[in-house]
Design an enzyme around this catalytic site. Structure first.
Site, mmCIF file in Angstrom:
data_model
loop_
_atom_site.group_PDB
_atom_site.id
_atom_site.type_symbol
_atom_site.label_atom_id
_atom_site.label_comp_id
_atom_site.label_asym_id
_atom_site.label_seq_id
_atom_site.Cartn_x
_atom_site.Cartn_y
_atom_site.Cartn_z
ATOM 1 C CB SER A 10 35.448 50.274 39.912
ATOM 2 O OG SER A 10 34.750 50.396 41.139
ATOM 3 C CD GLU A 59 32.231 44.235 32.276
ATOM 4 O OE1 GLU A 59 33.430 43.999 32.589
ATOM 5 O OE2 GLU A 59 31.852 45.303 31.799
ATOM 6 C CG LEU A 60 33.208 43.507 38.705
ATOM 7 C CD1 LEU A 60 33.667 42.786 39.965
ATOM 8 C CD2 LEU A 60 32.196 44.602 39.026
ATOM 9 C CB CYS A 75 36.015 47.234 31.520
ATOM 10 S SG CYS A 75 34.913 46.573 30.245
#
Length: 486
Positions: free
Chosen positions: A231, A252-253, A286
């Site tokens: 997150s 990498e969110l 995501c």
């Protein structure tokens, strides 16, 4: 014997073999039923410290191993994922709540990540550069040492192996912390595959755990590079800690990706793509299509057909039934999804499909009459929710798509490919798909987002992986020592 039939991993972590951890153990639960599938060890700060120290010792020998030997081990690990699909599919389905095709995709990409990483071992790792002095001057890439990998629950195998495999290929050791909710698919399965492939002991450690375990890994002085997927809120904390410690963090969110449907799009195909983008793996991706931006001339028909798709999709236990959606990962995730839907209704949105659940099974949901402030439109939901917004002009579409803190993926659907391309040029995004929905990943492609979605393309493709998991060293060689006026 199949890969996970050997029960030596039960209740253990993988750290110089299968060992009992200081952090105890925890159950691996099937979200569809709540049943306990197995138990795995849980790492704590002491386990992290031991693992990093062991990895540091093992890494120097691993880096000196010939590129051919490293490549052979990576290819062997990839073959494990290919050859044991039927057995491993069931584990991934039951542990993650994903449908069988999603598990097959994870295993296919895991194999490809290993094969692509094997090819990295023989890539040129430097260049000769000019020098004003009579000497040979080189810029060369060197392994960073120990790479810390922290991976999430949603696509746990892919989101772990995409860092583990290239980091190993380039001569690093790895300490992997998978999410404890998916510790088998996200970690112990990888440990077993590399164990079968003949990876030397100490080069890979797998310590399932929670935030405390991750924090210990991020803050350990023996880990110069962190590869984190998760997150945005957690990623900010990782980035802050790493920055304070002067170490690299590849982040990498989250995302809230837009699918822009122009007035000339093939409506049948557009609705199918939109449904897949929002509802695949219960929206726990995501890159999920979090916002449907549809031209006003076709919006009513698009919404009507999307509702029909949502109502027709079966939801249930993916291990025991043929369904399109399985359960959300746990009650906390379900409650967060439902709170966003409820808040959106309170703010004036209309639920045209879904908006309800049984246990962890959330129905695919379509929201109409949303505004830019509608909670399920403005925020990342991470659930099977499709908010639909209308636009009138390309300028309005560009402004709406760009009006988000995130910048991970973008899809544009149109028969006029150049018009779609010109629109994409106006919208910041790490990934763009023209005439496709927003969810996609390949081992050969650079992957990453901008703004609140992360620190750019840090995964996939030779260039991104070499940049992520090596340091650049300047090296000069000359025949004799220069005289100096001192």
């Amino acid at each position: 014997m199949t890969l996970l039939d050997d029960t030596s991993w039960h209740g253990k972590v993988f750290s110089d073999g299968w060992t009992t951890s200081s952090g105890g153990d925890a159950p691996v639960r099937e979200p569809a039923t709540g049943d306990e599938l197995a138990r795995t060890g849980i790492g704590d700060a002491a386990d992290v410290d031991r693992a990093v120290r062991s990895a540091q010792q093992a890494q120097t020998g691993w880096a000196r191993t010939s590129f051919e030997e490293r490549a052979a081990i990576l290819r062997a690990a990839g073959r494990v994922f290919e050859e044991q699909v039927d057995h491993l599919r069931d584990w991934i389905v039951r542990e993650t709540g994903g449908i069988p095709p999603k598990a097959d995709l994870e295993l296919h990409i895991a194999a490809q990540e290993c094969f692509e990483a094997a090819a990295l071992t023989s890539q040129p790792l430097g260049e000769i550069i000019p020098s004003a002095q009579p000497r040979l001057s080189l810029a060369r890439r060197r392994p960073v040492g120990v790479v810390g990998v922290i991976s999430p629950f949603n696509f746990p195998l892919i989101l772990s192996i995409r860092s583990v495999a290239p980091a190993l290929a380039l001569g690093n050791a790895v300490v992997l912390k998978p999410d404890a909710r998916t510790s088998v698919a996200g970690g112990l399965l990888i440990a077993r595959a590399f164990e079968e492939a003949g990876l030397p002991q100490g080069v890979l450690h797998v310590l399932p755990g929670g935030a405390e375990t991750g924090a210990a890994l991020v803050e350990h002085p023996g880990v110069p590079v962190i590869s984190f997927t998760g997150s945005t809120a957690a990623g900010r904390k990782v980035g802050e800690a790493a920055g304070r410690l002067l170490k690299r963090a590849h982040l990498e969110l989250g995302g809230n990706s837009a699918l822009v449907v122009l007035d000339d799009a093939d409506l049948d195909l557009a609705v199918s793509a939109g449904a897949f983008g929002s509802f695949m793996h219960q929206g726990q991706i995501c890159m999920t299509t979090g916002r449907h931006l549809v031209h006003e001339s076709i919006a009513d028909e698009y919404v009507g057909r999307l509702v029909e798709h949502a109502q027709a999709l079966p939801v249930g236990d993916p291990f025991r039934e043929q369904v399109a959606l399985g359960p959300l990962i746990d009650a906390g995730q379900r409650d967060r999804v439902h709170a966003l839907v409820t808040a959106s209704v309170d703010a004036g949105a209309k639920v045209l499909a879904g908006g309800e659940f049984t246990e962890l099974f959330y129905r695919p949901t379509v929201l109409a009459d949303v505004t830019v402030d509608t909670p399920a439109y403005a925020q990342e939901v991470f659930g099977p929710v499709a908010p639909v917004m209308r636009f009138a002009t390309l300028d309005e579409a560009a402004a709406l798509a760009a009006n988000t803190e995130y910048g991970l993926s973008l899809g544009i659907l149109s028969r006029d490919v150049m018009k779609a391309y010109e629109l994409a040029e106006r919208i910041p995004s790490g990934i763009v798909h023209i005439n496709d929905q927003t969810v996609g990943d390949e081992a050969v492609a650079p992957f990453g987002g901008v703004a609140a979605s992360g620190t750019g393309s840090r995964f996939g493709g030779a260039a991104a992986n070499i940049d992520a998991f090596t340091d650049t060293q300047w090296l000069t060689l000359q025949a004799k020592i220069n005289p100096y006026p001192f």
